[in-house]
Design a protein around this motif. Structure first.
Motif, mmCIF file in Angstrom:
data_model
loop_
_atom_site.group_PDB
_atom_site.id
_atom_site.type_symbol
_atom_site.label_atom_id
_atom_site.label_comp_id
_atom_site.label_asym_id
_atom_site.label_seq_id
_atom_site.Cartn_x
_atom_site.Cartn_y
_atom_site.Cartn_z
ATOM 1 N N ALA A 220 0.836 -1.199 0.000
ATOM 2 C CA ALA A 220 0.000 0.000 0.000
ATOM 3 C C ALA A 220 0.873 1.253 0.000
ATOM 4 O O ALA A 220 1.739 1.419 0.865
ATOM 5 N N GLN A 221 0.649 2.099 -0.987
ATOM 6 C CA GLN A 221 1.395 3.341 -1.106
ATOM 7 C C GLN A 221 0.436 4.463 -1.494
ATOM 8 O O GLN A 221 -0.611 4.228 -2.085
ATOM 9 N N THR A 222 0.811 5.684 -1.188
ATOM 10 C CA THR A 222 -0.019 6.830 -1.535
ATOM 11 C C THR A 222 -0.229 6.889 -3.043
ATOM 12 O O THR A 222 0.728 6.812 -3.819
ATOM 13 N N GLY A 223 -1.460 6.994 -3.447
ATOM 14 C CA GLY A 223 -1.786 7.107 -4.870
ATOM 15 C C GLY A 223 -1.935 5.786 -5.589
ATOM 16 O O GLY A 223 -2.344 5.758 -6.758
ATOM 17 N N LEU A 224 -1.602 4.693 -4.910
ATOM 18 C CA LEU A 224 -1.715 3.379 -5.548
ATOM 19 C C LEU A 224 -3.142 2.873 -5.379
ATOM 20 O O LEU A 224 -3.656 2.786 -4.262
ATOM 21 N N GLY A 225 -3.778 2.545 -6.529
ATOM 22 C CA GLY A 225 -5.158 2.088 -6.472
ATOM 23 C C GLY A 225 -5.351 0.776 -7.200
ATOM 24 O O GLY A 225 -4.385 0.093 -7.583
ATOM 25 N N GLN A 226 -6.595 0.445 -7.443
ATOM 26 C CA GLN A 226 -6.938 -0.846 -8.023
ATOM 27 C C GLN A 226 -6.466 -0.994 -9.476
ATOM 28 O O GLN A 226 -6.271 -2.117 -9.950
ATOM 29 N N THR A 227 -6.245 0.105 -10.174
ATOM 30 C CA THR A 227 -5.768 0.005 -11.561
ATOM 31 C C THR A 227 -4.355 -0.578 -11.631
ATOM 32 O O THR A 227 -3.930 -1.040 -12.695
ATOM 33 N N TYR A 228 -3.653 -0.584 -10.500
ATOM 34 C CA TYR A 228 -2.298 -1.141 -10.472
ATOM 35 C C TYR A 228 -2.291 -2.615 -10.846
ATOM 36 O O TYR A 228 -1.306 -3.132 -11.383
ATOM 37 N N PHE A 229 -3.401 -3.284 -10.592
ATOM 38 C CA PHE A 229 -3.465 -4.721 -10.834
ATOM 39 C C PHE A 229 -3.935 -5.073 -12.252
ATOM 40 O O PHE A 229 -4.008 -6.247 -12.594
ATOM 41 N N ASP A 230 -4.241 -4.052 -13.051
ATOM 42 C CA ASP A 230 -4.798 -4.323 -14.379
ATOM 43 C C ASP A 230 -3.772 -4.909 -15.348
ATOM 44 O O ASP A 230 -4.129 -5.671 -16.245
ATOM 45 N N PRO B 141 -4.916 -5.358 -1.089
ATOM 46 C CA PRO B 141 -5.408 -6.480 -1.888
ATOM 47 C C PRO B 141 -6.239 -5.984 -3.065
ATOM 48 O O PRO B 141 -6.867 -4.923 -3.000
ATOM 49 N N SER B 142 -6.238 -6.768 -4.124
ATOM 50 C CA SER B 142 -7.033 -6.411 -5.291
ATOM 51 C C SER B 142 -8.496 -6.748 -5.040
ATOM 52 O O SER B 142 -8.822 -7.719 -4.358
ATOM 53 N N VAL B 143 -9.366 -5.922 -5.621
ATOM 54 C CA VAL B 143 -10.793 -6.221 -5.574
ATOM 55 C C VAL B 143 -11.110 -7.344 -6.551
ATOM 56 O O VAL B 143 -11.854 -8.278 -6.235
ATOM 57 N N LYS B 144 -10.529 -7.269 -7.739
ATOM 58 C CA LYS B 144 -10.738 -8.345 -8.704
ATOM 59 C C LYS B 144 -9.932 -9.564 -8.278
ATOM 60 O O LYS B 144 -8.914 -9.445 -7.588
ATOM 61 N N VAL B 145 -10.383 -10.721 -8.671
ATOM 62 C CA VAL B 145 -9.719 -11.958 -8.278
ATOM 63 C C VAL B 145 -9.062 -12.596 -9.498
ATOM 64 O O VAL B 145 -9.517 -12.420 -10.635
ATOM 65 N N ASP B 146 -7.976 -13.321 -9.233
ATOM 66 C CA ASP B 146 -7.322 -14.048 -10.318
ATOM 67 C C ASP B 146 -8.145 -15.277 -10.693
ATOM 68 O O ASP B 146 -8.254 -15.630 -11.860
#
Length: 273
Positions: free
Chosen positions: A122-132, A209-214
């Motif tokens: 977890a870092q400032t500005g890091l969101g769910q798009t990081y996992f795309d 953690p990602s909202v989307k699942v692998d």
């Protein structure tokens, strides 16, 4: 001999003779394969396994006496051979698509669902798009596991070359690599992440953690055709555990969904050879 003692002895022999005329049936032993797969089974090879599987076997044994379910250590890459050679009667928390297609078996839908999630620091500005997009990211994976993003190809060289993956035999190590900046993303089950943060509460705010699942883990039990228990009988026992609340008690705290009766769970299919 005193009369009371003689009378007691006579009663004892009468009881023995009566019991001798009754049919005696020992419980059928069902060997359930246990590979290291936390939080389901933790280090079974050490001889004192912990986790959710041992709890479920205790519940199964407590509610009936026809079968004695025993935990039998195996390993992820070895479990196929142990199953084919009869060293274990049942492989559990499995998916029939994970290399079982050519091994004769019967499949019981357990009605339990978990999910594989991606975890970043977890870092400032890091969101769910990081996992795309995983391109260029360093992955920390568990050796022997099948991941959906890699098309379920568990070959270590393929994962290392194609996805810049480091493979270990410890989910804790993989999450620590993410926390310490040695990996960008680790993949763990939702249940394991829940357990990890419970054991390491200071990590709760440092992991994203990602909202989307692998992938969704819809768990199955695979039984050998010659297993002491039939798929139909094991399915019925699972339904009893579902009905009496034991499945929810064991698996619910780890965010493993216990599907209700009639939701497609505990169905039975046969594998082909």
């Amino acid at each position: 001999m005193y009369r009371p003692a003689r009378k007691a002895l006579q009663c004892f022999f009468v009881m023995i003779l009566a019991l001798a005329g009754l049919p005696v049936s020992a419980a059928e032993v069902v060997r359930v394969g246990a590979a290291h797969f936390p939080p389901y089974t933790i280090r079974p090879e050490l001889g004192d396994a912990t986790g959710l599987l041992p709890q479920m076997l205790v519940a199964l044994n407590a509610m009936q006496s026809d079968y004695q379910f025993v935990l039998t250590p195996t390993a992820l890459p070895r479990r196929f051979g142990d199953f084919k050679q009869g060293r274990i009667d049942m492989a559990i928390f499995e998916n029939p698509a994970w290399g079982w297609q050519d091994i004769p078996h019967q499949t019981v839908d357990m009605g339990l669902e978990d999910a594989e999630v991606m975890v970043a620091h977890a870092q400032t500005g890091l969101g769910q798009t990081y996992f795309d997009d995983l391109t260029g990211k360093r992955l920390a994976l568990f050796s022997g596991y099948h991941y959906a993003f890699a098309h379920f190809n568990a070959d270590p060289k393929y994962l290392a070359d194609t996805y810049n993956a480091t493979l270990t035999y410890s989910h804790d190590a993989n999450l620590l690599m993410v926390e310490r900046g040695r990996a960008d993303i680790a993949l763990v089950t939702r249940s394991y992440l829940k357990d990890y943060i419970k054991r390491n509460p200071e990590s709760g705010d440092s992991l994203l953690p990602s909202v989307k699942v692998d992938q969704i883990y819809h768990h199955y039990a695979l039984l050998r055709p010659q297993a002491p228990i039939s798929a139909e009988k094991f399915s019925a026992l699972l339904e009893q555990l579902r009905h009496n609340g034991e499945l929810a008690r064991i698996f619910g705290p780890y965010q493993i969904a216990v599907m209700p009766s009639g939701a497609g769970n505990s169905s039975i299919t046969s594998g082909s050879n």
